[in-house]
Design a protein around this motif. Structure first.
Motif, PDB file in Angstrom:
ATOM      1  N   SER A  33       3.663  -7.732  14.588  1.00  0.00           N
ATOM      2  CA  SER A  33       2.334  -7.253  14.971  1.00  0.00           C
ATOM      3  C   SER A  33       1.480  -6.947  13.744  1.00  0.00           C
ATOM      4  CB  SER A  33       2.434  -5.992  15.832  1.00  0.00           C
ATOM      5  OG  SER A  33       1.138  -5.492  16.131  1.00  0.00           O
ATOM      6  N   THR A  34       0.186  -7.290  13.858  1.00  0.00           N
ATOM      7  CA  THR A  34      -0.783  -6.903  12.833  1.00  0.00           C
ATOM      8  C   THR A  34      -1.853  -6.005  13.456  1.00  0.00           C
ATOM      9  OG1 THR A  34      -2.081  -8.909  13.261  1.00  0.00           O
ATOM     10  CG2 THR A  34      -0.444  -9.020  11.494  1.00  0.00           C
ATOM     11  N   ASP A  35      -1.489  -5.323  14.519  1.00  0.00           N
ATOM     12  CA  ASP A  35      -2.414  -4.420  15.209  1.00  0.00           C
ATOM     13  C   ASP A  35      -2.189  -2.999  14.713  1.00  0.00           C
ATOM     14  OD1 ASP A  35      -3.335  -2.495  17.322  1.00  0.00           O
ATOM     15  OD2 ASP A  35      -4.025  -4.359  18.246  1.00  0.00           O
ATOM     16  N   SER A  36      -3.210  -2.403  14.124  1.00  0.00           N
ATOM     17  CA  SER A  36      -3.047  -1.118  13.448  1.00  0.00           C
ATOM     18  C   SER A  36      -2.753   0.047  14.371  1.00  0.00           C
ATOM     19  CB  SER A  36      -4.308  -0.791  12.635  1.00  0.00           C
ATOM     20  OG  SER A  36      -5.423  -0.604  13.495  1.00  0.00           O
ATOM     21  N   ALA A  76       0.987   0.491   2.912  1.00  0.00           N
ATOM     22  CA  ALA A  76       2.350   0.675   3.402  1.00  0.00           C
ATOM     23  C   ALA A  76       2.749  -0.473   4.323  1.00  0.00           C
ATOM     24  CB  ALA A  76       2.458   2.006   4.138  1.00  0.00           C
ATOM     25  N   TYR A  77       1.806  -0.908   5.156  1.00  0.00           N
ATOM     26  CA  TYR A  77       2.088  -2.028   6.058  1.00  0.00           C
ATOM     27  C   TYR A  77       2.392  -3.298   5.273  1.00  0.00           C
ATOM     28  CZ  TYR A  77       1.471  -5.839   9.332  1.00  0.00           C
ATOM     29  OH  TYR A  77       1.664  -6.985  10.064  1.00  0.00           O
ATOM     30  N   GLU A  78       1.583  -3.585   4.263  1.00  0.00           N
ATOM     31  CA  GLU A  78       1.814  -4.789   3.454  1.00  0.00           C
ATOM     32  C   GLU A  78       3.233  -4.798   2.884  1.00  0.00           C
ATOM     33  OE1 GLU A  78       0.266  -6.928  -0.694  1.00  0.00           O
ATOM     34  OE2 GLU A  78      -0.664  -5.068   0.007  1.00  0.00           O
ATOM     35  N   GLN A  79       3.637  -3.681   2.325  1.00  0.00           N
ATOM     36  CA  GLN A  79       4.959  -3.592   1.709  1.00  0.00           C
ATOM     37  C   GLN A  79       6.075  -3.770   2.738  1.00  0.00           C
ATOM     38  OE1 GLN A  79       5.646   0.175  -0.215  1.00  0.00           O
ATOM     39  NE2 GLN A  79       7.502  -0.511  -1.248  1.00  0.00           N
ATOM     40  N   GLN A  80       5.979  -3.047   3.858  1.00  0.00           N
ATOM     41  CA  GLN A  80       7.034  -3.112   4.870  1.00  0.00           C
ATOM     42  C   GLN A  80       7.049  -4.457   5.598  1.00  0.00           C
ATOM     43  OE1 GLN A  80       7.288   0.293   7.490  1.00  0.00           O
ATOM     44  NE2 GLN A  80       6.728   1.723   5.863  1.00  0.00           N
ATOM     45  N   ALA A  81       5.869  -5.000   5.874  1.00  0.00           N
ATOM     46  CA  ALA A  81       5.794  -6.258   6.606  1.00  0.00           C
ATOM     47  C   ALA A  81       6.325  -7.421   5.766  1.00  0.00           C
ATOM     48  CB  ALA A  81       4.362  -6.527   7.043  1.00  0.00           C
ATOM     49  N   LEU A  82       6.016  -7.438   4.478  1.00  0.00           N
ATOM     50  CA  LEU A  82       6.521  -8.504   3.614  1.00  0.00           C
ATOM     51  C   LEU A  82       8.043  -8.443   3.505  1.00  0.00           C
ATOM     52  CD1 LEU A  82       3.890  -8.599   0.722  1.00  0.00           C
ATOM     53  CD2 LEU A  82       4.254 -10.306   2.517  1.00  0.00           C
ATOM     54  N   GLN A  83       8.578  -7.244   3.442  1.00  0.00           N
ATOM     55  CA  GLN A  83      10.031  -7.083   3.408  1.00  0.00           C
ATOM     56  C   GLN A  83      10.655  -7.596   4.702  1.00  0.00           C
ATOM     57  OE1 GLN A  83      11.333  -3.108   2.508  1.00  0.00           O
ATOM     58  NE2 GLN A  83      13.475  -3.534   2.964  1.00  0.00           N
ATOM     59  N   ARG A  84      10.015  -7.278   5.840  1.00  0.00           N
ATOM     60  CA  ARG A  84      10.522  -7.743   7.128  1.00  0.00           C
ATOM     61  C   ARG A  84      10.427  -9.271   7.225  1.00  0.00           C
ATOM     62  NH1 ARG A  84      11.068  -4.748  11.652  1.00  0.00           N
ATOM     63  NH2 ARG A  84      11.570  -3.193  10.066  1.00  0.00           N
ATOM     64  N   LEU A  85       9.335  -9.837   6.745  1.00  0.00           N
ATOM     65  CA  LEU A  85       9.185 -11.298   6.767  1.00  0.00           C
ATOM     66  C   LEU A  85      10.266 -11.976   5.940  1.00  0.00           C
ATOM     67  CD1 LEU A  85       5.337 -12.009   6.511  1.00  0.00           C
ATOM     68  CD2 LEU A  85       6.855 -12.490   8.427  1.00  0.00           C
ATOM     69  N   GLU A  86      10.572 -11.404   4.807  1.00  0.00           N
ATOM     70  CA  GLU A  86      11.634 -11.978   3.967  1.00  0.00           C
ATOM     71  C   GLU A  86      12.950 -12.035   4.740  1.00  0.00           C
ATOM     72  OE1 GLU A  86      13.896 -11.126  -0.321  1.00  0.00           O
ATOM     73  OE2 GLU A  86      12.187  -9.886   0.289  1.00  0.00           O
ATOM     74  N   LYS A 106      -5.382  -9.270   6.504  1.00  0.00           N
ATOM     75  CA  LYS A 106      -5.696  -9.558   5.106  1.00  0.00           C
ATOM     76  C   LYS A 106      -4.604  -9.027   4.183  1.00  0.00           C
ATOM     77  CE  LYS A 106      -9.434  -9.024   1.708  1.00  0.00           C
ATOM     78  NZ  LYS A 106      -8.610  -8.568   0.570  1.00  0.00           N
ATOM     79  N   ALA A 107      -4.116  -7.824   4.471  1.00  0.00           N
ATOM     80  CA  ALA A 107      -3.053  -7.246   3.651  1.00  0.00           C
ATOM     81  C   ALA A 107      -1.805  -8.117   3.689  1.00  0.00           C
ATOM     82  CB  ALA A 107      -2.728  -5.838   4.142  1.00  0.00           C
ATOM     83  N   LEU A 108      -1.471  -8.621   4.869  1.00  0.00           N
ATOM     84  CA  LEU A 108      -0.278  -9.442   5.022  1.00  0.00           C
ATOM     85  C   LEU A 108      -0.433 -10.793   4.330  1.00  0.00           C
ATOM     86  CD1 LEU A 108       2.522  -9.661   6.376  1.00  0.00           C
ATOM     87  CD2 LEU A 108       1.364 -10.596   8.385  1.00  0.00           C
ATOM     88  N   CYS A 109      -1.586 -11.399   4.466  1.00  0.00           N
ATOM     89  CA  CYS A 109      -1.783 -12.763   3.958  1.00  0.00           C
ATOM     90  C   CYS A 109      -2.232 -12.826   2.501  1.00  0.00           C
ATOM     91  CB  CYS A 109      -2.818 -13.495   4.821  1.00  0.00           C
ATOM     92  SG  CYS A 109      -2.328 -13.733   6.530  1.00  0.00           S
ATOM     93  N   GLU A 110      -2.990 -11.834   2.068  1.00  0.00           N
ATOM     94  CA  GLU A 110      -3.599 -11.906   0.744  1.00  0.00           C
ATOM     95  C   GLU A 110      -3.260 -10.742  -0.171  1.00  0.00           C
ATOM     96  OE1 GLU A 110      -7.813 -12.430   1.114  1.00  0.00           O
ATOM     97  OE2 GLU A 110      -7.613 -13.615   2.948  1.00  0.00           O
ATOM     98  N   GLY A 111      -2.835  -9.630   0.405  1.00  0.00           N
ATOM     99  CA  GLY A 111      -2.557  -8.459  -0.404  1.00  0.00           C
ATOM    100  C   GLY A 111      -3.750  -7.529  -0.484  1.00  0.00           C
ATOM    101  N   MET A 112      -3.488  -6.283  -0.832  1.00  0.00           N
ATOM    102  CA  MET A 112      -4.534  -5.273  -0.971  1.00  0.00           C
ATOM    103  C   MET A 112      -4.670  -4.873  -2.431  1.00  0.00           C
ATOM    104  SD  MET A 112      -5.594  -4.872   2.123  1.00  0.00           S
ATOM    105  CE  MET A 112      -6.602  -3.387   1.963  1.00  0.00           C
ATOM    106  N   ASP A 113      -5.839  -4.384  -2.777  1.00  0.00           N
ATOM    107  CA  ASP A 113      -6.061  -3.908  -4.142  1.00  0.00           C
ATOM    108  C   ASP A 113      -5.182  -2.692  -4.429  1.00  0.00           C
ATOM    109  OD1 ASP A 113      -8.099  -5.791  -4.727  1.00  0.00           O
ATOM    110  OD2 ASP A 113      -9.530  -4.563  -3.631  1.00  0.00           O
ATOM    111  N   ASP A 114      -4.722  -2.607  -5.683  1.00  0.00           N
ATOM    112  CA  ASP A 114      -3.924  -1.450  -6.113  1.00  0.00           C
ATOM    113  C   ASP A 114      -4.871  -0.315  -6.498  1.00  0.00           C
ATOM    114  OD1 ASP A 114      -1.423  -2.662  -5.787  1.00  0.00           O
ATOM    115  OD2 ASP A 114      -1.618  -3.693  -7.712  1.00  0.00           O
ATOM    116  N   ARG A 183      -6.595 -12.599  -4.613  1.00  0.00           N
ATOM    117  CA  ARG A 183      -5.619 -13.007  -3.611  1.00  0.00           C
ATOM    118  C   ARG A 183      -4.247 -13.177  -4.239  1.00  0.00           C
ATOM    119  NH1 ARG A 183      -6.742 -17.127   1.234  1.00  0.00           N
ATOM    120  NH2 ARG A 183      -4.664 -17.165   2.162  1.00  0.00           N
ATOM    121  N   ARG A 184      -3.243 -12.625  -3.583  1.00  0.00           N
ATOM    122  CA  ARG A 184      -1.867 -12.757  -4.068  1.00  0.00           C
ATOM    123  C   ARG A 184      -1.180 -13.915  -3.358  1.00  0.00           C
ATOM    124  NH1 ARG A 184      -0.654  -6.292  -3.630  1.00  0.00           N
ATOM    125  NH2 ARG A 184      -2.027  -5.655  -5.329  1.00  0.00           N
TER     126      ARG A 184
END
Length: 303
Positions: A33-36, A76-86, A106-114, A183-184
């Motif tokens: 899910s990508t629903d906040s 936090a979502y980007e980090q956890q979701a990428l780990q789950r995708l792996e 956007k966070a999942l596909c491209e990443g967020m600014d630090d 974009r990452r």
């Protein structure tokens, strides 16, 4: 890259969930899910989480996975979701990501600014001021500190307004100047699908869905979390209006009509966001064969 993330986005009420189930079954893929708001437990009706039958039909992730009191932001979502995708890509060639939260996609596909972290005391002070003054007053402060971001932010979303304010105040720099937009690269292919339909039909579906939510017990669900009303996780359409009704500032009928109106407005903002992304291919959710043909062609092109 032999793995593919199929992103299904679109406005609320536009048929994303049913479409995602069909696409996931075709590709033997799990769904993320990508629903906040669907991340949170205890609010399945107002967030239109997949029902038990849908959850049993296809493996889902990030549905009712977090407590309402958790601050689960995009980073936090980007980090956890990428780990789950792996983990998921070790067993599957395809994963379907579905939801209407553009920033989380956007966070999942491209990443967020630090962006820099801020002092907890500043965050607490701003949260207290929000409670006293309301989101409109806080947005006005943001306009003074960062007029550029003020023009693009959802000014009715207290979490977005406060995050920008705390960065502006904490760093002394406009929030907009710290957003690089770089974009990452992801270690998987990405194919983006968006659900499209006539606007009048979409609004009709939204109104009907709100009526169904009321029948399913949205009011009782909102009462159960009323004591938590100040949490960021509950600052969303469906709950804010019900909370106002419980406060006595509007009637039950007015609350229901406002939920419909605000849901339609939210859908319009979602469509504006997704249409800015030229990578999305737009389909009526009933066009299953066309969508699958497009995905297959796109995957061949990306190999």
């Amino acid at each position: 890259m032999g793995k593919t993330l199929i992103v299904i986005a679109g406005a609320t009420g536009s048929g994303k969930t049913d479409l995602s189930i069909k696409i996931a079954l075709h590709y033997a893929a799990p769904i993320i899910s990508t629903d906040s708001r669907q991340f949170y437990r205890g609010i399945p009706i107002g967030t239109a989480q997949p029902d038990n039958e849908q959850l049993q039909t296809v493996e889902h992730h990030f549905i009712a996975s977090h407590d309402l009191k958790q601050d689960f932001n995009c980073g936090a979502y980007e980090q956890q979701a990428l780990q789950r995708l792996e983990e998921l890509f070790r067993q599957h060639d395809y994963v379907v990501a579905v939801g209407g939260s553009g920033l989380y996609i956007k966070a999942l596909c491209e990443g967020m600014d630090d962006l820099p972290e801020v002092e907890p005391t500043l965050r607490e002070r701003l949260a207290a001021e929000l409670k006293q003054q309301g989101v409109d007053a806080m947005a006005e402060r943001l306009r003074e500190l960062d007029p550029a971001y003020y023009e693009v932010v959802d000014r009715k979303n207290p979490a977005r307004v406060l995050r920008a304010l705390e960065v502006c105040i904490g760093t002394g720099k406009p929030y907009s100047t710290l957003r690089t937009g770089e974009r990452r690269r992801r270690p998987f292919n990405i194919v983006k699908i968006a659900t499209d339909m006539e606007r009048a039909r979409l609004y009709e579906r939204i109104d009907k869905r709100v009526d169904i939510m009321i029948e399913q017990g949205l009011e009782q669900e909102a009462r159960a979390v009323y004591h938590l009303r100040d949490l960021n996780s509950l600052q969303t359409v469906g709950y804010r209006e019900m909370f106002d009704y419980f406060d006595g500032t509007i009637t039950r009928e007015e609350a229901i009509e406002l939920i419909k109106r605000n849901s339609r407005r939210y859908a319009k903002r979602q469509l504006t966001w997704f249409r800015r992304d030229e990578e999305f291919a737009w389909f009526n959710p009933s066009e299953i064969e066309k969508i699958i043909e497009y995905i297959d062609a796109k995957v061949c092109e990306l190999k």
